[in-house]
Every structure is written in C-alpha cells, then in structure tokens.
Design a protein around this motif. Sequence first.
Motif, short mmCIF file in Angstrom:
data_model
loop_
_atom_site.label_atom_id
_atom_site.label_comp_id
_atom_site.label_asym_id
_atom_site.label_seq_id
_atom_site.Cartn_x
_atom_site.Cartn_y
_atom_site.Cartn_z
N GLN A 44 54.75 16.36 -30.40
CA GLN A 44 53.61 15.46 -30.36
C GLN A 44 52.33 16.19 -29.96
OE1 GLN A 44 53.70 12.22 -31.46
NE2 GLN A 44 51.47 12.48 -31.35
N ASP A 45 52.46 17.14 -29.02
CA ASP A 45 51.28 17.91 -28.60
C ASP A 45 50.69 18.69 -29.78
OD1 ASP A 45 51.42 17.17 -25.90
OD2 ASP A 45 52.93 18.69 -25.50
N VAL A 46 51.58 19.23 -30.61
CA VAL A 46 51.14 19.99 -31.78
C VAL A 46 50.44 19.06 -32.76
CG1 VAL A 46 51.90 21.36 -33.76
CG2 VAL A 46 52.93 21.73 -31.51
N LYS A 47 51.03 17.89 -32.98
CA LYS A 47 50.42 16.92 -33.90
C LYS A 47 49.04 16.50 -33.41
CE LYS A 47 54.88 15.04 -35.43
NZ LYS A 47 55.77 13.84 -35.42
N ASP A 48 48.93 16.27 -32.10
CA ASP A 48 47.65 15.85 -31.53
C ASP A 48 46.59 16.95 -31.70
OD1 ASP A 48 48.82 13.49 -30.76
OD2 ASP A 48 49.13 14.08 -28.67
N ALA A 49 47.01 18.20 -31.45
CA ALA A 49 46.06 19.31 -31.55
C ALA A 49 45.62 19.52 -32.99
CB ALA A 49 46.70 20.58 -31.00
N ASP A 81 49.78 22.80 -22.84
CA ASP A 81 51.07 22.20 -23.17
C ASP A 81 51.75 22.93 -24.32
OD1 ASP A 81 50.87 20.24 -21.20
OD2 ASP A 81 49.77 18.88 -22.53
N ILE A 82 50.96 23.39 -25.29
CA ILE A 82 51.53 24.07 -26.45
C ILE A 82 52.10 25.44 -26.08
CG2 ILE A 82 50.91 25.18 -28.65
CD1 ILE A 82 49.04 22.82 -29.16
N THR A 83 51.37 26.20 -25.26
CA THR A 83 51.85 27.53 -24.90
C THR A 83 53.02 27.50 -23.94
OG1 THR A 83 50.16 27.67 -23.16
CG2 THR A 83 49.62 28.64 -25.30
N ALA A 84 53.28 26.35 -23.34
CA ALA A 84 54.43 26.25 -22.44
C ALA A 84 55.75 26.26 -23.20
CB ALA A 84 54.32 24.96 -21.61
N SER A 85 55.70 26.08 -24.51
CA SER A 85 56.92 26.05 -25.33
C SER A 85 56.76 27.00 -26.51
CB SER A 85 57.17 24.64 -25.84
OG SER A 85 58.09 24.65 -26.93
N LYS A 89 54.34 26.52 -29.86
CA LYS A 89 53.35 27.54 -30.22
C LYS A 89 53.59 28.04 -31.65
CE LYS A 89 51.47 31.97 -28.62
NZ LYS A 89 51.56 33.03 -27.59
N GLU A 90 54.84 28.31 -31.98
CA GLU A 90 55.16 28.79 -33.32
C GLU A 90 54.80 27.77 -34.39
OE1 GLU A 90 59.03 30.37 -35.91
OE2 GLU A 90 59.28 29.74 -33.83
N GLU A 91 55.12 26.50 -34.13
CA GLU A 91 54.81 25.45 -35.11
C GLU A 91 53.30 25.26 -35.25
OE1 GLU A 91 54.94 22.57 -37.92
OE2 GLU A 91 56.56 23.90 -37.27
N PHE A 92 52.59 25.30 -34.14
CA PHE A 92 51.13 25.12 -34.18
C PHE A 92 50.48 26.26 -34.96
CE2 PHE A 92 46.93 25.19 -31.75
CZ PHE A 92 46.39 24.16 -32.50
N GLN A 93 50.95 27.48 -34.75
CA GLN A 93 50.35 28.61 -35.45
C GLN A 93 50.66 28.58 -36.95
OE1 GLN A 93 51.78 31.88 -32.93
NE2 GLN A 93 49.73 32.05 -32.04
#
Length: 439
Positions: A44-49, A81-85, A89-93
């Motif tokens: 969800q954090d990735v989706k929000d970002a 929140d993203i870098t904590a996992s 991080k991989e999905e966001f990048q």
Amino acid sequence: MKRLLPIILIIAMAIGLVSCSLEDVGGFMGFMSKNVYGIKANMQDVKDATKKIDDAVLEDEDGNIIIDLDQAAKVIDNIGDITASPQKKEEFQKQLAEPVAEGKGEEVQAALQDSIEVVKGTLPNPDDIEDEKAKDVVNSISDILHKAKESISDNPTKGDLATVAVINDMAKLAIEIAADPEMVNDPDKAVKVADRGLSALNTLKVVSEVAGVNLLEGIDVSAMMSDLGKSRDGEDDDLQKYFAMASKNVAKLVSLITKDGKLDIGEDSKSGKYYWVLSQARAVMASYELMAKPYISKDKDIENLDTIFTDSRIKRNLTPDDLILYFECVMMTTSQNVKVFDEERKEYVHWDDEFKSFIDNNYDALMDLGNRSKDITDYLDSNPLMKDLAEKAMDEVTNKDESWNKLGTIAVLIAKANWDKFLLEVAGVSTFSELVENM
C-alpha cells in the motif's frame, strides 16, 4: 598514498559516477532480518507513493501536459516506510523505471523543463543576499536546476520526475534560508535544515536510477581503507583486489552511462544518460551540504575545520558509506570544470573529452573488471592525461578558497560517521587540517 589517488579517483568516477546509494553495504542483513520468513510485504505504501507521482502529471484544457512538482515531492513522506522493506523498495523502483507518460516523452520533457524554469524564477537574486552561506545555498541550487533542465531526457521516467521534485523541495528550503540566514549560521537552529537535507538525501537514494547499485557491496570499507593506508608506496595489487571484488557492480554502473558500448553524452545536447547522472550527483551532493552547512565556519582558516570533530551538536547518525558517496559525487562534478595542458598536442584537454575516450576505449574491460583490471591501469600508464585531470580535480577540492564548503562537508560527514579517529590513523595524521594539507 598520494601516488595512488589519481588511479583510485579515476576508477571511482569511471565506474561509480556515484549518485548510487552505498547505504545497504552495512545494512543489508538488517533489512533481511525484518522479513526472514519470506512474508509478502503490504504494498500500500508503494501504491500511495506511486500515485503521488502519477497525480503530478496533469493536462490542461488544450491537452498540454503540466507537471506539479509540489505534488510529486510528497513522495518524500513515503520513503521511510518503503526503505524499511526490501520488497517494497524493489517494487517501487520497478515502477519508477516506467515512463511518466507512454508515448508522450518529448511533451513530458518540455513540461519538466518549463517547471524547472518556474522554480528557478522563484529563487532570489544571489546578488541581493548579504550572508555568504545563504548566497552559496541559492547559487548551488540554481546551478543544479540549470544542469537538470539541460540533461532531462526525451522520455523521462517516474524516477526522473521524482528526482526533479526533490530538487524543487530543496529550492524551497533555499528560499527560506535566504530569508533567514540564521538557519545555516546558528547550529542550535539547524534542526530544520539538517532534517530537510536528510529527507532529500534518503529520497534521492531511492528514486535515482543509479541508487539501486552498490559499488562496494560485499567489501569491508574499513578493511579496504586500512589496506590502502598501509600501502603508501603504491602497491597496485591492493587496488586490483578491490576492483575485482566490485566487478559486477562496475558493469551495472557502466551500463547506466553508456549506449552501444560508448559514453552516452547525447547527440546535439547534454541530454545523454551521462549528463543526467551528473545532475543526480549534484542533487545528492547538495543534500549533504545542506545538512553540514550550519556547522561550517565562515572563516576560511583550515584549522577551523578541526573543531568540527569536537562539536557535540553534530549527531553521529550516518555511516562511512555516506562519506564515500559524497566524496565521489564531489570529485565527479568538480572534474567537469577542469582542464590540463597537453604538451604533445600543445592544447588544453577538457575532462569530458578524455573521459569519453577512456570509457569508449575501455568499455569491454570495465564490463569485465574482475579479469581485466590490468587493461585499465595499462591504459592509464600509457595515457596519463586522465591521471593529470584527476589530480587537478583533487587539487581544486582541497583548495580551501575554492572548495571551503566541500571540505567542511567532508569533515562533518566524517564526524557524523564517527570515523574521525580511524580515518586520521589510517592517513597517519593527527588532525583533519593536516590530512587536507597532505592530500
């Protein structure tokens, strides 16, 4: 040690061009421990970002693309929140690597350039700023914006957009500093500047394309520094060992600045991959300098930097990787301004020209550095102009009149990494000012 510096710096710049994050070298196992059972992270954090970046791309009533950099900069709030996992991080990048708008690359490029020009117009005139520190911040951010506008590609990614948004956020901080110079003159009031600088840095480490490659992954940096320190007479075997250990990451990094085996500098402009990496490096460098600015004396007496190591107000909350990342960014960007006189040609040689020749002539060796590092050193021995250029860049960095803020930032980062005693011992000196003089 000094004889080795040009080789170390050339290889670092050639294979690093480091706006890459070295943050994970010591923290990888810590990240993994947070997900040892392979539990799938909530995205969800990735989706929000990602949505914050997508929502920054608008169309007016005529169908023209408009970029809202303030909206895109909201992604900064999600980075922690993203870098904590590592999964997040991989999905966001992966999502950051996608184009901003499929099939509308040139329109997005123009919109980003227009947005950058608007941001530049909001900065105060440096000539109207009396405080030297505040003026330096504004000049620095203005230069970064100018270089970023020049180097935006004709098919920007979401990561590119996010990077410009972070620079925009630093520009807003520069405006505040110009209005209230005490923000960078009084360390007791520096919390806001330090926090904003750190937030920008942490975001750039994620959204920058090269941030996912750790040049020194798997290398004990302290052990490497100790080995090089013991080898002050210049034993090349020590260097070869570490080049080989970094071989795979070298190949990844070289691929980010090259196209078809050549340094990508763009055909008719500075919009090639190489120049965009340089723009990212300038932004990373500026984020570190914002954190350090309040602790650097205005008086350019080199011995004043020694007191940074005893300043109790400086939080020791970074790692040696940050120092290495900053130093490499400094060397890379400083090199752009240097030139040396070639006695054989009877003309001045500029960095970009020789660097392109170096990459183009050694591309295969750089992509297989573990087996062919000798090819690199042989090339440098037969063509010393690159070493001369690196030495000239090093001289500029250690010149207190030209690079006072950079020297101060290096000192602050050494202190923040709690690395002062170790580094001074390795260098065989007792103070930072002595280290600079020896360099």
